[in-house]
Design a protein around this motif. Structure first.
Motif, short mmCIF file in Angstrom:
data_model
loop_
_atom_site.label_atom_id
_atom_site.label_comp_id
_atom_site.label_asym_id
_atom_site.label_seq_id
_atom_site.Cartn_x
_atom_site.Cartn_y
_atom_site.Cartn_z
N HIS A 136 50.32 20.22 56.00
CA HIS A 136 51.32 20.65 56.97
C HIS A 136 50.91 20.21 58.38
O HIS A 136 51.74 19.70 59.14
CB HIS A 136 51.52 22.17 56.94
N TYR A 137 49.65 20.39 58.71
CA TYR A 137 49.14 20.01 60.03
C TYR A 137 49.33 18.52 60.29
O TYR A 137 49.75 18.11 61.36
CB TYR A 137 47.66 20.39 60.14
N MET A 138 49.04 17.72 59.28
CA MET A 138 49.09 16.26 59.43
C MET A 138 50.48 15.68 59.14
O MET A 138 50.71 14.50 59.34
CB MET A 138 48.06 15.61 58.50
N SER A 139 51.39 16.52 58.65
CA SER A 139 52.75 16.09 58.26
C SER A 139 52.71 14.97 57.23
O SER A 139 53.42 13.96 57.33
CB SER A 139 53.55 15.64 59.50
N VAL A 140 51.86 15.16 56.21
CA VAL A 140 51.77 14.22 55.09
C VAL A 140 51.79 15.02 53.79
O VAL A 140 51.63 16.23 53.79
CB VAL A 140 50.49 13.33 55.15
N GLU A 141 51.98 14.31 52.69
CA GLU A 141 52.01 14.96 51.38
C GLU A 141 50.60 15.40 50.97
O GLU A 141 49.61 14.79 51.36
CB GLU A 141 52.58 14.00 50.33
N LYS A 142 50.54 16.44 50.15
CA LYS A 142 49.25 16.97 49.70
C LYS A 142 48.39 15.92 48.98
O LYS A 142 47.17 15.87 49.21
CB LYS A 142 49.47 18.20 48.82
N PRO A 143 48.95 15.04 48.13
CA PRO A 143 48.09 14.03 47.47
C PRO A 143 47.39 13.11 48.48
O PRO A 143 46.26 12.67 48.24
CB PRO A 143 49.07 13.24 46.60
N THR A 144 48.03 12.84 49.60
CA THR A 144 47.40 12.02 50.64
C THR A 144 46.18 12.74 51.21
O THR A 144 45.12 12.14 51.37
CB THR A 144 48.42 11.72 51.78
N VAL A 145 46.33 14.02 51.47
CA VAL A 145 45.21 14.82 51.98
C VAL A 145 44.12 14.92 50.93
O VAL A 145 42.93 14.83 51.24
CB VAL A 145 45.68 16.22 52.43
N THR A 146 44.51 15.07 49.68
CA THR A 146 43.54 15.19 48.59
C THR A 146 42.66 13.94 48.52
O THR A 146 41.43 14.04 48.41
CB THR A 146 44.25 15.41 47.23
N ARG A 147 43.27 12.76 48.60
CA ARG A 147 42.49 11.51 48.57
C ARG A 147 41.53 11.42 49.76
O ARG A 147 40.36 11.06 49.60
CB ARG A 147 43.43 10.29 48.57
N THR A 148 42.02 11.76 50.93
CA THR A 148 41.18 11.70 52.13
C THR A 148 40.05 12.71 52.04
O THR A 148 38.91 12.41 52.36
CB THR A 148 42.04 11.95 53.39
N MET A 149 40.38 13.90 51.58
CA MET A 149 39.37 14.96 51.45
C MET A 149 38.32 14.58 50.40
O MET A 149 37.13 14.83 50.60
CB MET A 149 40.05 16.28 51.07
N THR A 150 38.74 13.95 49.31
CA THR A 150 37.80 13.51 48.28
C THR A 150 36.80 12.53 48.87
O THR A 150 35.59 12.63 48.61
CB THR A 150 38.56 12.85 47.10
N ARG A 151 37.28 11.62 49.69
CA ARG A 151 36.38 10.64 50.33
C ARG A 151 35.41 11.34 51.28
O ARG A 151 34.22 11.03 51.31
CB ARG A 151 37.19 9.57 51.07
N LEU A 152 35.90 12.30 52.06
CA LEU A 152 35.03 13.04 52.98
C LEU A 152 33.99 13.86 52.21
O LEU A 152 32.86 14.01 52.66
CB LEU A 152 35.86 13.95 53.89
N GLU A 153 34.40 14.34 51.05
CA GLU A 153 33.48 15.09 50.20
C GLU A 153 32.39 14.16 49.65
O GLU A 153 31.21 14.51 49.63
CB GLU A 153 34.26 15.74 49.05
N GLU A 154 32.79 12.97 49.22
CA GLU A 154 31.82 11.97 48.73
C GLU A 154 30.81 11.60 49.81
O GLU A 154 29.64 11.36 49.53
CB GLU A 154 32.55 10.70 48.27
N LEU A 155 31.27 11.56 51.06
CA LEU A 155 30.39 11.24 52.19
C LEU A 155 29.50 12.43 52.57
O LEU A 155 28.58 12.28 53.37
CB LEU A 155 31.22 10.81 53.41
N GLY A 156 29.82 13.59 52.02
CA GLY A 156 29.03 14.79 52.30
C GLY A 156 29.42 15.50 53.59
O GLY A 156 28.67 16.32 54.11
N TYR A 157 30.63 15.21 54.09
CA TYR A 157 31.06 15.79 55.37
C TYR A 157 31.84 17.09 55.24
O TYR A 157 31.99 17.82 56.21
CB TYR A 157 31.91 14.78 56.15
N VAL A 158 32.37 17.36 54.04
CA VAL A 158 33.09 18.60 53.81
C VAL A 158 32.58 19.25 52.53
O VAL A 158 32.01 18.59 51.67
CB VAL A 158 34.63 18.39 53.72
N GLU A 159 32.80 20.56 52.43
CA GLU A 159 32.36 21.31 51.24
C GLU A 159 33.33 22.45 50.98
O GLU A 159 34.06 22.88 51.86
CB GLU A 159 30.94 21.84 51.45
N HIS A 160 33.31 22.91 49.74
CA HIS A 160 34.15 24.05 49.34
C HIS A 160 33.55 25.34 49.90
O HIS A 160 32.34 25.47 50.02
CB HIS A 160 34.20 24.18 47.81
N VAL A 161 34.44 26.26 50.20
CA VAL A 161 34.01 27.59 50.63
C VAL A 161 34.90 28.60 49.91
O VAL A 161 36.07 28.31 49.63
CB VAL A 161 34.10 27.74 52.17
#
Length: 141
Positions: free
Chosen positions: A55-80
């Motif tokens: 909603h914040y980025m005004s894009v579809e959830k699958p787009t955010v999912t792909r970006t988030m997956t990459r950030l997770e692979e880089l170790g920049y984000v984590e689940h809470v």
């Protein structure tokens, strides 16, 4: 040409060069604008769900999912853990907080450079105007 036409024409002419130069600066850190937007949001808001980010980025959830997956692979984000165990909330990891601070220095310099000659009062007014336009687009679209 009407003033409003000139306004939106200038907006369109500004957007692409801004994004291209931003991506050049982000490439120094092996990131792109969409990834930076998520890092920015998490750094300034704490945690978020993929839906909140979409909603914040005004894009579809699958787009955010792909970006988030990459950030997770880089170790920049984590689940809470969220209030609801089914809710998948994300936050910056320690590495994500560090890279955000490193990139923030680069982006601050870039943003200050391109705002040269524009007073803080003018910037505040532009922020207000852009917020109204965004609300008009999202609430009437």
């Amino acid at each position: 040409m009407q003033t409003y036409q000139k306004f939106f024409h200038q907006l369109l002419l500004m957007y692409r060069p801004f994004e291209n130069r931003l991506n050049v600066h982000l490439a120094e850190h092996q990131l792109y604008r969409a990834q930076w937007t998520i890092l920015y949001y998490l750094a300034n808001n704490g945690t978020a769900t993929l839906v909140e980010l979409s909603h914040y980025m005004s894009v579809e959830k699958p787009t955010v999912t792909r970006t988030m997956t990459r950030l997770e692979e880089l170790g920049y984000v984590e689940h809470v853990v969220g209030k609801d165990k089914r809710e998948k909330r994300m936050q910056l990891s320690a590495a994500g907080q560090k890279i955000y601070q490193d990139i923030r220095v680069t982006i601050d310099q870039f943003e200050q450079e391109i705002l040269e000659g524009i007073t803080e009062k003018e910037q505040i007014n532009a922020i207000r105007i852009m917020g109204i336009i965004r609300d008009n687009i999202t609430n009437k679209g």
